[in-house]
Each structure stands twice: as C-alpha cells, then as structure tokens.
Design an enzyme around this catalytic site. Structure first.
Site, short mmCIF file in Angstrom:
data_model
loop_
_atom_site.label_atom_id
_atom_site.label_comp_id
_atom_site.label_asym_id
_atom_site.label_seq_id
_atom_site.Cartn_x
_atom_site.Cartn_y
_atom_site.Cartn_z
N LEU A 1 0.86 -1.18 0.00
CA LEU A 1 0.00 0.00 0.00
C LEU A 1 0.90 1.23 0.00
O LEU A 1 1.98 1.23 0.59
CB LEU A 1 -0.89 0.04 1.24
CG LEU A 1 -2.02 -1.00 1.36
CD1 LEU A 1 -2.73 -0.82 2.70
CD2 LEU A 1 -3.02 -0.87 0.21
N ASP A 2 0.45 2.31 -0.64
CA ASP A 2 1.19 3.57 -0.60
C ASP A 2 1.29 4.08 0.83
O ASP A 2 0.44 3.78 1.68
CB ASP A 2 0.46 4.65 -1.42
CG ASP A 2 0.44 4.33 -2.91
OD1 ASP A 2 1.26 3.52 -3.36
OD2 ASP A 2 -0.44 4.90 -3.60
N VAL A 3 2.31 4.89 1.09
CA VAL A 3 2.47 5.51 2.41
C VAL A 3 1.22 6.27 2.81
O VAL A 3 0.78 6.22 3.96
CB VAL A 3 3.69 6.46 2.41
CG1 VAL A 3 3.76 7.25 3.70
CG2 VAL A 3 4.98 5.67 2.22
#
Length: 313
Positions: free
Chosen positions: A133-135
């Site tokens: 998942l993206d930050v």
C-alpha cells in the site's frame, strides 16, 4: 585519514566523477563530500569541477553518519495472524518496507520489532511482502510468515485471485452508480513520482460501485483487476473525479481543508483470499480510521444541511 594516489584510469576526469568512482557513491553524494571538505586534493585547492591530474593525491576524511533506528508504528493493529500470514491495518504514514530516502516507520520493520516471524523469501528488505500500500493509503496489508505462504500468496496476487476491496471518496458527483475504468497507466513525464493514463502504459482495470452520494463528493467501493502504482488515484483523476485530499492528482485543497483531511481519502477495507495452507476462503475486514471517518461525518452533515434547506424552500 587515508591518502591515495589518483588512479590512472581517472586522470583527466572531473573531481566529482572521480570521487564517485572511487567511493561507489552517486555523483551528487560525491559532490557533497568535496564541498564539505571530506574529500580533497593534497597541495592544491579544488572543487567538484577540478580536473584530476597525474600525480594528484586524494585525501579522504569522510565522517561516518550513524544510522538512526527506524521508527516503529506502535499504533499498527494486527487484525489476523496464524503460522503462515499476518494481516495488519496499516496506518497512514507507514511505508510497506524500507526504501531509499524513506526515514519513517515501515510495516516490515514494525512487525520484526514486535518479534513477528517473517519468511526470508523475497527481496532483501522486502521479505514476506507480496502486495503493498502507498504511504498515504491506510488499510489491510498481508505479509507472509512462511515459505509456503509466500509462494502461494504471490501466485494468488499475480493471478488476481485475491479480492482487495477499497473504499474511496471521489470529488464531485459520479455520473453512474457503477462502472469500470479501463485505461493503461505509466509513469508521468513531468515527475518521477506521478503516474498517468498513457497509451504506452501497462493495462489497468478498476471497477467501482457508489455507496453514498454527498453532492460535492461520492463514496465508492472499488475492486481492482490489476495492481498498478497509484491505480485508483490515477483512474479517478482521469475521469475528472480525483480522490478528495489527493492534491498530487488534482483534488481541491480547499475541500480537503474543510474536511480536516491531510491525505487522499482511500482505505483498503476488505481482503478475501484462499488460505495458502488450508485452502479455506478467508475474509478480513477493516474500519475507517479517525481522519477518514471525520471527513465522512462532515460530508454527511453538509449534505443533510443542503437537503433540508432545499426541502424548506
């Protein structure tokens, strides 16, 4: 403080180029070392553009920087765990794994810090990770604890057998109740960090269903057939409905401010997969984190206020 003669192969080269070759650092880092006096030439002044001459002696006085320990995501909940997999509810601001330039907490580092066993399978520093998942995106993320799980879950993710359900709030009123966006995604030429819909990109398919309408924004349930970087964010931006709070892809910063939102409204809500060992179909669900729930509450209140006002008239 080692002093070494200029290598014959680097005579005639710029000093920063030579230092990069001699240290194995990037040219930018080599330039910094020269500018700060950590690498210099004996007996003559120099800067990064100085030409290295035969007979030059290069002096190294590089200050070793102590690596700071990685911060730990203490608030990262484990929502499912057995001998093969662990599923976390990743908070915003936590990366999946360590990477160049990232100094914040990571899912992998935080799990290891807690003593959770993670398989050695996978790239160094990314072991056990089969999906990320993206930050700036919160929600469910699966990490593999066993070799069996890593091989099987990697296969399931690559063959799109895992069902990952996201919830997102898109800016504006989506015209349809459900639809599919099918458009290839590639890296944007204007930035190393942004992606865009482009004919030269990789195939990407996003399915969405409307859950709730607020007039100024729409809550949608999203399933992905593919897993391109920033896929949901790019696809919704491409149809004129960027995710609320997603300034990188064209969202209205004023609306985000009014909702108290400091990142894109996007959450990995559900994960459905066949357990790698038992083969039992497994379902795991999350809840909205506080910032996303607050933004929804404000949207609902504003929508109700407008609706009541229209009825009174």
């Amino acid at each position: 403080m080692p002093i070494v003669p200029a290598p014959d192969a680097l005579i005639g080269k710029r000093f920063d180029v030579a230092v990069a070759k001699m240290t194995g650092e990037s040219r930018s880092k080599a330039s910094d070392l020269i500018t700060t006096g950590q690498v210099k030439l004996l007996g003559r002044s120099c800067d990064r553009s100085t030409t290295l001459l035969a007979g030059d002696m290069v002096e190294f006085d590089i200050v070793k920087q102590e690596r700071q320990p990685e911060p730990i995501a203490d608030d990262m909940a484990i929502v499912y765990e057995d001998d093969d997999v662990v599923i976390v509810d990743k908070p915003v601001g936590v990366a999946a794994h360590a990477s160049v330039g990232w100094t914040g907490p990571t899912v992998l580092g935080s799990l290891l810090h807690r003593g959770v066993h993670i398989t050695d399978y996978g790239a160094a520093g990314r072991q056990g990770i089969v999906s990320r998942l993206d930050v700036g995106t919160s929600g469910l993320m699966l990490v593999c604890k066993s070799e069996l799980a890593y091989k099987e879950m990697r296969r399931q993710f690559s063959e799109h057998e895992v069902i990952k359900t996201y919830h997102a709030v898109a800016q504006g009123d989506l015209a349809q109740d459900k639809a599919t966006i099918e458009a290839p995604i590639g890296r944007a030429k204007v930035s190393d960090f942004r992606f865009t819909v482009t004919p030269s990109g990789k195939p990407a398919v996003t399915h969405w269903d409307v859950l709730e309408r607020f007039g100024e924004a729409t809550l949608a349930k999203i399933n992905l057939e593919t897993g391109r970087t920033h896929q949901i964010r790019v696809h919704f931006s491409s149809i004129g409905h960027p995710l609320v709070g997603d300034h990188m892809y064209g969202a209205n910063p004023k609306l985000a401010e009014e909702l108290g939102l400091e990142r894109q409204w996007l959450h990995a809500m559900e994960l459905d997969f066949r357990h790698p060992r038992t083969r039992i179909w497994t379902h795991v669900a999350s809840r909205y984190p506080a910032d996303l729930q607050h933004a929804l509450d404000v949207l609902r209140a504003r929508h109700a206020s407008r609706t009541d006002g229209a009825t009174d008239d």
